[in-house]
Motif scaffolding. Structure first.
Motif, PDB file in Angstrom:
ATOM      1  N   LEU A 159       0.826  -1.204   0.000  1.00 16.67           N
ATOM      2  CA  LEU A 159       0.000   0.000   0.000  1.00 16.67           C
ATOM      3  C   LEU A 159       0.863   1.258   0.000  1.00 16.67           C
ATOM      4  O   LEU A 159       0.617   2.203  -0.767  1.00 16.67           O
ATOM      5  CB  LEU A 159      -0.921  -0.005   1.221  1.00 16.67           C
ATOM      6  CG  LEU A 159      -1.794   1.244   1.415  1.00 16.67           C
ATOM      7  CD1 LEU A 159      -2.736   1.430   0.231  1.00 16.67           C
ATOM      8  CD2 LEU A 159      -2.578   1.154   2.724  1.00 16.67           C
ATOM      9  N   VAL A 160       1.891   1.283   0.850  1.00 20.45           N
ATOM     10  CA  VAL A 160       2.755   2.460   0.940  1.00 20.45           C
ATOM     11  C   VAL A 160       3.474   2.704  -0.388  1.00 20.45           C
ATOM     12  O   VAL A 160       3.549   3.839  -0.877  1.00 20.45           O
ATOM     13  CB  VAL A 160       3.767   2.291   2.091  1.00 20.45           C
ATOM     14  CG1 VAL A 160       4.811   3.397   2.055  1.00 20.45           C
ATOM     15  CG2 VAL A 160       3.047   2.278   3.433  1.00 20.45           C
ATOM     16  N   VAL A 161       4.019   1.630  -0.978  1.00 20.10           N
ATOM     17  CA  VAL A 161       4.705   1.767  -2.262  1.00 20.10           C
ATOM     18  C   VAL A 161       3.726   2.226  -3.341  1.00 20.10           C
ATOM     19  O   VAL A 161       4.054   3.082  -4.184  1.00 20.10           O
ATOM     20  CB  VAL A 161       5.375   0.439  -2.658  1.00 20.10           C
ATOM     21  CG1 VAL A 161       5.877   0.490  -4.107  1.00 20.10           C
ATOM     22  CG2 VAL A 161       6.537   0.128  -1.717  1.00 20.10           C
ATOM     23  N   GLY A 162       2.513   1.688  -3.328  1.00 24.23           N
ATOM     24  CA  GLY A 162       1.510   2.086  -4.307  1.00 24.23           C
ATOM     25  C   GLY A 162       1.162   3.558  -4.219  1.00 24.23           C
ATOM     26  O   GLY A 162       1.026   4.251  -5.247  1.00 24.23           O
ATOM     27  N   VAL A 163       1.028   4.077  -3.005  1.00 23.65           N
ATOM     28  CA  VAL A 163       0.732   5.502  -2.822  1.00 23.65           C
ATOM     29  C   VAL A 163       1.896   6.355  -3.324  1.00 23.65           C
ATOM     30  O   VAL A 163       1.689   7.362  -4.022  1.00 23.65           O
ATOM     31  CB  VAL A 163       0.447   5.795  -1.331  1.00 23.65           C
ATOM     32  CG1 VAL A 163       0.374   7.300  -1.096  1.00 23.65           C
ATOM     33  CG2 VAL A 163      -0.864   5.132  -0.903  1.00 23.65           C
TER      34      VAL A 163
END
Length: 434
Positions: free
Chosen positions: A400-404
């Motif tokens: 999720l963090v990488v996607g954001v």
């Protein structure tokens, strides 16, 4: 009074093309050999540090040391290139790696793990040299071919990356038979590989592509004395929005890749996968990084660097989403890691080519060195943050963090590029990038 016509110092167009073909062959050869040195030297580095220190925590610093070394040597190599040409910059990097391997062999012999970590920092010069080689491929590229030429040198790294780890055990056995300490053989073999890469560069990279490009473009001669790199690089980036965007995209792509890749073996191990499965997943990931790089280079030159960068961001976002929601499905993690490699390839090839095309030739080494420095620092930071996220939260949260992060970077690039295409005033130094 008539004077005899003076001969131009610049080679005719056909000669430039021939020199560029030779340059690409030399750089590819050095990339293959240097890649073997990096891979075989690092294959057992964490294991050796673990054995010498008796600490699994300390063993993790082996990878950090080499990434740190690549970052620390990026600017000295760029400074050497700015002063003496690409041959000087690459030579400095490979000499440092060679010295690091020798120091590592000595550290293993006396069982001194702090000395081994110091050696691994210098071994990072091999990675710095291999990264700098890709930029060297663009100095004499005809307009519209920079990404293709750069991608060929990146593609050559496939051979070293795949062959290197498989040579670690035979090199260890040969080293033991030759009287070296156990597990010192791979570093001795890596030293030979870096020595060969050094010979290839010194003997083969003639004429120097950066020097010839400066002559061709009528660049000012490099002043005597110390060559500054950081200040000229920042000044160029402040006045060249396209170069600034390219640098950010390279850093984001690399950070996303190493963050997810570094924690995937841990995730698979915790899920019960054996070493064969983990090795296969990582091998497919490496294939995604390198095998299609010539296609990415061709597409970057044909469709434009910015569209390929946005494609890379889309692939990285898809990878993060698949990895974060994979659960215990190995096939989904594998698919995510392949897409992760492809997204990184788009970011590195298109971003590096756009960076090179957007700045004048006399500023290229400084800007390229700063780019590699920031890329490696972001990569090292990404691994630390990724470990904290997975350890404190979950692998899904990392996705999720990488996607954001990737989404925000893609939106920033898309909006900035749209403004440029609408004709908003943008300072430019060298407007070949698309």
């Amino acid at each position: 009074m008539s004077s005899a016509p003076t001969q131009s110092p610049i080679s005719p167009h056909d000669d430039i093309r021939g020199i560029q073909r030779r340059t690409l062959a030399v750089l590819s050869g050095a990339q293959i050999v240097g890649g073997v040195g990096v891979a075989v030297g690092l294959a057992l580095s964490s294991v050796v540090v673990d054995e010498l220190s008796g600490s699994t925590v300390v063993s993790g610093f082996a990878g950090t040391a080499t990434v740190l070394g690549a970052a620390l040597l990026a600017l000295p190599a760029a400074r050497a290139a700015a002063r003496g040409g690409r041959r000087a910059g690459l030579s400095l990097a490979y000499v440092a790696a060679l010295a690091g391997c020798v120091l590592s062999v000595a550290a293993i012999a006396i069982r001194n793990w702090p000395l081994l970590l110091a050696g691994l920092v210098l071994v990072g010069g091999g990675s710095a040299g291999n990264l700098a080689a890709r930029y060297s491929a663009t100095d004499l590229s005809p307009e519209g071919h920079a990404a293709r030429h750069l991608s060929l040198v990146v593609w050559a790294a496939t051979f070293g990356s795949v062959a290197g780890p498989n040579l670690a055990r035979p090199a260890d056995q040969i080293g033991v038979d030759a009287g070296l300490a156990e597990k010192a053989g791979p570093f001795a073999f890596a030293a030979l590989a870096f020595a060969l890469a050094l010979v290839i560069v010194v003997a083969g990279l003639r004429p120097d592509p950066l020097k010839l490009a400066r002559e061709r473009d009528g660049a000012r001669p490099v002043p005597a004395g110390r060559v500054r790199t950081i200040r000229p690089a920042w000044e160029t980036l402040r006045s060249t929005p396209m170069a600034r965007r390219a640098l950010v995209m390279v850093a984001v792509s690399h950070t996303a890749m190493v963050s997810v890749m570094s924690m995937t073996p841990v995730k698979l191990h915790h899920d019960g996968s054996n070493l064969d499965v983990i090795g296969l997943v990582i091998s497919l990931h490496i294939a995604g990084m390198y095998v299609l790089s010539p296609v990415v280079g061709w597409l970057s030159d044909k469709a434009g660097k910015v569209p390929v960068l946005l494609l890379g961001m889309s692939l990285l976002l898809s990878s993060a989403a698949l990895a974060g929601t994979a659960g215990h499905r190995v096939w989904q993690v594998t698919t995510a890691l392949v897409l992760l490699g492809l997204g990184w390839s788009c970011g590195l090839v298109a971003g590096s080519a756009l960076l090179s095309e957007s700045v004048p030739v006399e500023r290229r080494p400084a800007v390229q060195g700063l780019s590699d420095l920031l890329m490696n620092v972001c990569g090292a930071t990404g691994t630390v943050v990724a470990g904290a996220i997975v350890g404190g939260l979950s692998y899904g949260m990392l996705g999720l963090v990488v996607g954001v992060m990737v989404t925000l970077a893609a939106l920033w690039l898309a909006v900035a590029h749209a403004r440029t295409r609408r004709g908003d005033p943008v300072p430019a130094v060298h407007g070949r990038g698309r």
